[in-house]
Design a protein around this motif. Structure first.
Motif: not given
Length: 113
Positions: A75-103
């Motif tokens: 999918g695509y989403g904004i990476l919350d780099e500092n894990l604060n639960g808010k979209i801060d300046n500089g945090e950008k929309r990125v493509y991501f993938e994750f495994s159904d089995y091991s994640t």
């Protein structure tokens, strides 16, 4: 107006005649079409290691022949780099993938929207 009411009865009748699995597929298709304001949290053990916000939908990858699902989602989403639960300046929309089995992950609708 009568046509609209009659059409609604037809749709409800067809929907209730479907199996639960078919109803779930229809519901997911409608949700994929309308989108959600989702949050994906990825864990390593009990530690939160990544958070993606403002996700429209997660998609299951399909094999190149178009019929077999692959064991990962993307999918695509904004990476919350500092894990604060808010979209801060500089945090950008990125493509991501994750495994159904091991994640270890949780996907949920943003309760603050």
């Amino acid at each position: 107006m009568k046509r609209l009411i009659f059409g609604a009865f037809i749709v409800v009748g067809l929907f209730t005649g479907c199996t639960q699995e078919t109803q779930n597929k229809i519901g997911r298709a409608i949700q994929n079409w309308t989108g959600t304001d989702g949050i994906l949290e990825v864990y390593a053990g009990d530690k939160l290691v990544k958070r993606f916000m403002k996700i429209d939908k997660l998609t299951t990858a399909i094999s190149t022949n178009g019929s077999t699902p692959r064991p990962y989602r993307y999918g695509y989403g904004i990476l919350d780099e500092n894990l604060n639960g808010k979209i801060d300046n500089g945090e950008k929309r990125v493509y991501f993938e994750f495994s159904d089995y091991s994640t270890s992950y949780i996907f949920y609708e943003d309760p603050h929207k």
